[in-house]
Motif scaffolding. Sequence first.
Motif, PDB file in Angstrom:
ATOM      1  N   GLY A   1       0.819  -1.213   0.000  1.00  0.00           N
ATOM      2  CA  GLY A   1       0.000   0.000   0.000  1.00  0.00           C
ATOM      3  C   GLY A   1       0.849   1.257   0.000  1.00  0.00           C
ATOM      4  N   LEU A   2       1.902   1.257   0.829  1.00  0.00           N
ATOM      5  CA  LEU A   2       2.810   2.412   0.864  1.00  0.00           C
ATOM      6  C   LEU A   2       3.477   2.626  -0.484  1.00  0.00           C
ATOM      7  N   ALA A   3       3.935   1.542  -1.085  1.00  0.00           N
ATOM      8  CA  ALA A   3       4.599   1.647  -2.393  1.00  0.00           C
ATOM      9  C   ALA A   3       3.635   2.224  -3.426  1.00  0.00           C
ATOM     10  N   ALA A   4       2.390   1.738  -3.426  1.00  0.00           N
ATOM     11  CA  ALA A   4       1.392   2.236  -4.372  1.00  0.00           C
ATOM     12  C   ALA A   4       1.095   3.717  -4.116  1.00  0.00           C
ATOM     13  N   LEU A   5       0.978   4.089  -2.846  1.00  0.00           N
ATOM     14  CA  LEU A   5       0.705   5.482  -2.497  1.00  0.00           C
ATOM     15  C   LEU A   5       1.848   6.386  -2.964  1.00  0.00           C
ATOM     16  N   ASN A   6       3.071   5.933  -2.789  1.00  0.00           N
ATOM     17  CA  ASN A   6       4.238   6.716  -3.210  1.00  0.00           C
ATOM     18  C   ASN A   6       4.290   6.897  -4.723  1.00  0.00           C
ATOM     19  N   GLN A   7       3.646   5.983  -5.458  1.00  0.00           N
ATOM     20  CA  GLN A   7       3.606   6.074  -6.928  1.00  0.00           C
ATOM     21  C   GLN A   7       2.303   6.726  -7.407  1.00  0.00           C
ATOM     22  N   ASP A   8       1.540   7.308  -6.484  1.00  0.00           N
ATOM     23  CA  ASP A   8       0.243   7.927  -6.804  1.00  0.00           C
ATOM     24  C   ASP A   8      -0.733   6.937  -7.433  1.00  0.00           C
TER      25      ASP A   8
ATOM     26  N   ILE B   1      -5.476   2.087  -1.741  1.00  0.00           N
ATOM     27  CA  ILE B   1      -6.718   1.971  -0.962  1.00  0.00           C
ATOM     28  C   ILE B   1      -7.064   0.500  -0.757  1.00  0.00           C
ATOM     29  N   ALA B   2      -6.940  -0.305  -1.805  1.00  0.00           N
ATOM     30  CA  ALA B   2      -7.248  -1.738  -1.690  1.00  0.00           C
ATOM     31  C   ALA B   2      -6.316  -2.424  -0.694  1.00  0.00           C
ATOM     32  N   GLU B   3      -5.028  -2.114  -0.745  1.00  0.00           N
ATOM     33  CA  GLU B   3      -4.064  -2.744   0.169  1.00  0.00           C
ATOM     34  C   GLU B   3      -4.327  -2.324   1.618  1.00  0.00           C
ATOM     35  N   PHE B   4      -4.569  -1.040   1.845  1.00  0.00           N
ATOM     36  CA  PHE B   4      -4.818  -0.588   3.213  1.00  0.00           C
ATOM     37  C   PHE B   4      -6.160  -1.109   3.732  1.00  0.00           C
ATOM     38  N   THR B   5      -7.117  -1.313   2.831  1.00  0.00           N
ATOM     39  CA  THR B   5      -8.394  -1.917   3.237  1.00  0.00           C
ATOM     40  C   THR B   5      -8.156  -3.343   3.721  1.00  0.00           C
ATOM     41  N   THR B   6      -7.257  -4.070   3.079  1.00  0.00           N
ATOM     42  CA  THR B   6      -6.879  -5.421   3.518  1.00  0.00           C
ATOM     43  C   THR B   6      -6.259  -5.373   4.913  1.00  0.00           C
ATOM     44  N   VAL B   7      -5.356  -4.412   5.136  1.00  0.00           N
ATOM     45  CA  VAL B   7      -4.718  -4.269   6.453  1.00  0.00           C
ATOM     46  C   VAL B   7      -5.784  -4.005   7.518  1.00  0.00           C
ATOM     47  N   ILE B   8      -6.723  -3.113   7.216  1.00  0.00           N
ATOM     48  CA  ILE B   8      -7.780  -2.750   8.173  1.00  0.00           C
ATOM     49  C   ILE B   8      -8.672  -3.952   8.465  1.00  0.00           C
ATOM     50  N   ALA B   9      -8.965  -4.748   7.447  1.00  0.00           N
ATOM     51  CA  ALA B   9      -9.784  -5.945   7.660  1.00  0.00           C
ATOM     52  C   ALA B   9      -9.098  -6.906   8.634  1.00  0.00           C
ATOM     53  N   ASP B  10      -7.769  -7.014   8.516  1.00  0.00           N
ATOM     54  CA  ASP B  10      -6.998  -7.909   9.393  1.00  0.00           C
ATOM     55  C   ASP B  10      -6.783  -7.311  10.778  1.00  0.00           C
ATOM     56  N   ASP B  11      -6.673  -5.982  10.856  1.00  0.00           N
ATOM     57  CA  ASP B  11      -6.352  -5.310  12.124  1.00  0.00           C
ATOM     58  C   ASP B  11      -7.095  -3.976  12.187  1.00  0.00           C
ATOM     59  N   PRO B  12      -8.395  -4.012  12.559  1.00  0.00           N
ATOM     60  CA  PRO B  12      -9.218  -2.794  12.525  1.00  0.00           C
ATOM     61  C   PRO B  12      -8.779  -1.705  13.510  1.00  0.00           C
TER      62      PRO B  12
ATOM     63  N   ARG C   1      -4.708   5.173   4.247  1.00  0.00           N
ATOM     64  CA  ARG C   1      -5.851   5.060   3.334  1.00  0.00           C
ATOM     65  C   ARG C   1      -6.546   6.414   3.214  1.00  0.00           C
ATOM     66  N   GLY C   2      -6.675   7.125   4.327  1.00  0.00           N
ATOM     67  CA  GLY C   2      -7.270   8.460   4.279  1.00  0.00           C
ATOM     68  C   GLY C   2      -6.475   9.394   3.382  1.00  0.00           C
ATOM     69  N   THR C   3      -5.149   9.288   3.467  1.00  0.00           N
ATOM     70  CA  THR C   3      -4.270  10.088   2.607  1.00  0.00           C
ATOM     71  C   THR C   3      -4.509   9.744   1.139  1.00  0.00           C
ATOM     72  N   ALA C   4      -4.632   8.452   0.851  1.00  0.00           N
ATOM     73  CA  ALA C   4      -4.880   8.036  -0.539  1.00  0.00           C
ATOM     74  C   ALA C   4      -6.215   8.590  -1.029  1.00  0.00           C
ATOM     75  N   TYR C   5      -7.255   8.471  -0.195  1.00  0.00           N
ATOM     76  CA  TYR C   5      -8.561   9.038  -0.582  1.00  0.00           C
ATOM     77  C   TYR C   5      -8.456  10.549  -0.798  1.00  0.00           C
TER      78      TYR C   5
END
Length: 85
Positions: free
Chosen positions: A8-15, A21-32, A41-45
């Motif tokens: 997710g960080l790598a994708a965010l750094n590449q805009d 958003i999809a990767e961070f949503t996975t992280v949140i699902a595993d660790d809310p 994810r908020g930054t990406a949005y």
Amino acid sequence: MPSAYERGLAALNQDNFDTAIAEFTTVIADDPKNPFAYIRRGTAYERKGDAASAIGDYRQILKLVDADTGAEYVAKIRKLERTKK
């Protein structure tokens, strides 16, 4: 093998906001209770121009961090609410 958070960080750094958003949503699902996933994810949005979703994630952060840390996100929410109208 990079974690979802690292991807997710790598994708965010590449805009690449949708992937981030999809990767961070996975992280949140595993660790809310992981505030960093909501922050990123908020930054990406926000950078994608989806103010409503960014505000939702920033509000979630406020439930997970202390008031001092949360103050930055209160300010972001206020700014986004002004620009959204």
